[in-house]
Design a protein around this motif. Sequence first.
Motif, PDB file in Angstrom:
ATOM      1  N   THR A  89      11.014  45.154   6.559  1.00 42.39           N
ATOM      2  CA  THR A  89       9.807  44.964   7.363  1.00 42.39           C
ATOM      3  C   THR A  89       8.555  45.065   6.491  1.00 42.39           C
ATOM      4  O   THR A  89       7.628  44.266   6.637  1.00 42.39           O
ATOM      5  CB  THR A  89       9.747  46.009   8.494  1.00 42.39           C
ATOM      6  N   ALA A  90       8.524  46.023   5.584  1.00 42.88           N
ATOM      7  CA  ALA A  90       7.369  46.180   4.697  1.00 42.88           C
ATOM      8  C   ALA A  90       7.204  44.954   3.808  1.00 42.88           C
ATOM      9  O   ALA A  90       6.071  44.512   3.559  1.00 42.88           O
ATOM     10  CB  ALA A  90       7.526  47.433   3.850  1.00 42.88           C
ATOM     11  N   LEU A  91       8.296  44.390   3.346  1.00 43.79           N
ATOM     12  CA  LEU A  91       8.236  43.195   2.513  1.00 43.79           C
ATOM     13  C   LEU A  91       7.697  42.010   3.307  1.00 43.79           C
ATOM     14  O   LEU A  91       6.848  41.256   2.813  1.00 43.79           O
ATOM     15  CB  LEU A  91       9.621  42.869   1.956  1.00 43.79           C
ATOM     16  N   ILE A  92       8.144  41.855   4.526  1.00 45.35           N
ATOM     17  CA  ILE A  92       7.668  40.765   5.374  1.00 45.35           C
ATOM     18  C   ILE A  92       6.182  40.924   5.667  1.00 45.35           C
ATOM     19  O   ILE A  92       5.414  39.961   5.604  1.00 45.35           O
ATOM     20  CB  ILE A  92       8.499  40.683   6.669  1.00 45.35           C
ATOM     21  N   VAL A  93       5.753  42.145   5.968  1.00 49.21           N
ATOM     22  CA  VAL A  93       4.334  42.394   6.235  1.00 49.21           C
ATOM     23  C   VAL A  93       3.500  42.101   4.997  1.00 49.21           C
ATOM     24  O   VAL A  93       2.439  41.471   5.077  1.00 49.21           O
ATOM     25  CB  VAL A  93       4.115  43.849   6.726  1.00 49.21           C
ATOM     26  N   ALA A  94       3.971  42.507   3.820  1.00 50.97           N
ATOM     27  CA  ALA A  94       3.247  42.247   2.578  1.00 50.97           C
ATOM     28  C   ALA A  94       3.135  40.745   2.321  1.00 50.97           C
ATOM     29  O   ALA A  94       2.085  40.262   1.887  1.00 50.97           O
ATOM     30  CB  ALA A  94       3.930  42.941   1.403  1.00 50.97           C
ATOM     31  N   LEU A  95       4.195  40.003   2.602  1.00 57.51           N
ATOM     32  CA  LEU A  95       4.158  38.556   2.415  1.00 57.51           C
ATOM     33  C   LEU A  95       3.186  37.887   3.383  1.00 57.51           C
ATOM     34  O   LEU A  95       2.444  36.977   3.005  1.00 57.51           O
ATOM     35  CB  LEU A  95       5.557  37.958   2.570  1.00 57.51           C
ATOM     36  N   VAL A  96       3.169  38.342   4.622  1.00 56.20           N
ATOM     37  CA  VAL A  96       2.253  37.772   5.615  1.00 56.20           C
ATOM     38  C   VAL A  96       0.804  38.089   5.244  1.00 56.20           C
ATOM     39  O   VAL A  96      -0.071  37.210   5.270  1.00 56.20           O
ATOM     40  CB  VAL A  96       2.585  38.279   7.035  1.00 56.20           C
ATOM     41  N   ILE A  97       0.551  39.338   4.878  1.00 55.82           N
ATOM     42  CA  ILE A  97      -0.806  39.720   4.459  1.00 55.82           C
ATOM     43  C   ILE A  97      -1.213  38.923   3.223  1.00 55.82           C
ATOM     44  O   ILE A  97      -2.339  38.415   3.140  1.00 55.82           O
ATOM     45  CB  ILE A  97      -0.895  41.239   4.198  1.00 55.82           C
ATOM     46  N   GLY A  98      -0.323  38.792   2.271  1.00 47.01           N
ATOM     47  CA  GLY A  98      -0.620  38.020   1.068  1.00 47.01           C
ATOM     48  C   GLY A  98      -0.901  36.560   1.371  1.00 47.01           C
ATOM     49  O   GLY A  98      -1.826  35.963   0.808  1.00 47.01           O
ATOM     50  N   ALA A  99      -0.126  35.974   2.264  1.00 45.22           N
ATOM     51  CA  ALA A  99      -0.325  34.568   2.621  1.00 45.22           C
ATOM     52  C   ALA A  99      -1.667  34.358   3.297  1.00 45.22           C
ATOM     53  O   ALA A  99      -2.416  33.436   2.949  1.00 45.22           O
ATOM     54  CB  ALA A  99       0.814  34.090   3.526  1.00 45.22           C
ATOM     55  N   VAL A 100      -1.997  35.211   4.252  1.00 41.55           N
ATOM     56  CA  VAL A 100      -3.269  35.067   4.966  1.00 41.55           C
ATOM     57  C   VAL A 100      -4.441  35.323   4.028  1.00 41.55           C
ATOM     58  O   VAL A 100      -5.435  34.581   4.026  1.00 41.55           O
ATOM     59  CB  VAL A 100      -3.310  36.007   6.191  1.00 41.55           C
ATOM     60  N   ALA A 101      -4.336  36.360   3.207  1.00 46.33           N
ATOM     61  CA  ALA A 101      -5.422  36.680   2.278  1.00 46.33           C
ATOM     62  C   ALA A 101      -5.603  35.571   1.252  1.00 46.33           C
ATOM     63  O   ALA A 101      -6.731  35.190   0.926  1.00 46.33           O
ATOM     64  CB  ALA A 101      -5.142  38.009   1.578  1.00 46.33           C
ATOM     65  N   GLY A 102      -4.518  35.039   0.736  1.00 51.53           N
ATOM     66  CA  GLY A 102      -4.607  33.940  -0.220  1.00 51.53           C
ATOM     67  C   GLY A 102      -5.190  32.692   0.405  1.00 51.53           C
ATOM     68  O   GLY A 102      -5.987  31.970  -0.216  1.00 51.53           O
ATOM     69  N   TRP A 103      -4.831  32.420   1.638  1.00 50.24           N
ATOM     70  CA  TRP A 103      -5.373  31.272   2.356  1.00 50.24           C
ATOM     71  C   TRP A 103      -6.875  31.431   2.570  1.00 50.24           C
ATOM     72  O   TRP A 103      -7.645  30.500   2.336  1.00 50.24           O
ATOM     73  CB  TRP A 103      -4.644  31.102   3.687  1.00 50.24           C
ATOM     74  N   LEU A 104      -7.291  32.628   3.006  1.00 51.09           N
ATOM     75  CA  LEU A 104      -8.720  32.892   3.196  1.00 51.09           C
ATOM     76  C   LEU A 104      -9.485  32.748   1.887  1.00 51.09           C
ATOM     77  O   LEU A 104     -10.568  32.154   1.846  1.00 51.09           O
ATOM     78  CB  LEU A 104      -8.938  34.299   3.763  1.00 51.09           C
ATOM     79  N   ALA A 105      -8.931  33.287   0.828  1.00 52.99           N
ATOM     80  CA  ALA A 105      -9.591  33.195  -0.477  1.00 52.99           C
ATOM     81  C   ALA A 105      -9.681  31.746  -0.937  1.00 52.99           C
ATOM     82  O   ALA A 105     -10.686  31.326  -1.510  1.00 52.99           O
ATOM     83  CB  ALA A 105      -8.850  34.035  -1.508  1.00 52.99           C
TER      84      ALA A 105
END
Length: 87
Positions: free
Chosen positions: A3-19
Amino acid sequence: MLTALIVALVIGAVAGWLAGLLVQGTGFGLLGDIVVGIVGALITSTLLPKLGIGLTLGGGIIGAILAAAIGAVILLLIVRLVRQLTA
């Protein structure tokens, strides 16, 4: 752990997209955006406390995404600068 890995991937994807939206012309695709977002989160989590800046935007996932996006923007600006210097 999963679950932590999935959350980190989702946060990373959204943050990278925003950036990627904020720093035009440096898109790396979905996988690249995830990596940029995760590295951005690492940058922010080490850099901001050393500067005495506490980023507590309500905590939770929104605060994590915003913090990671700030770090990802910093990373993308550095990448753009390096590309310009080497070109």
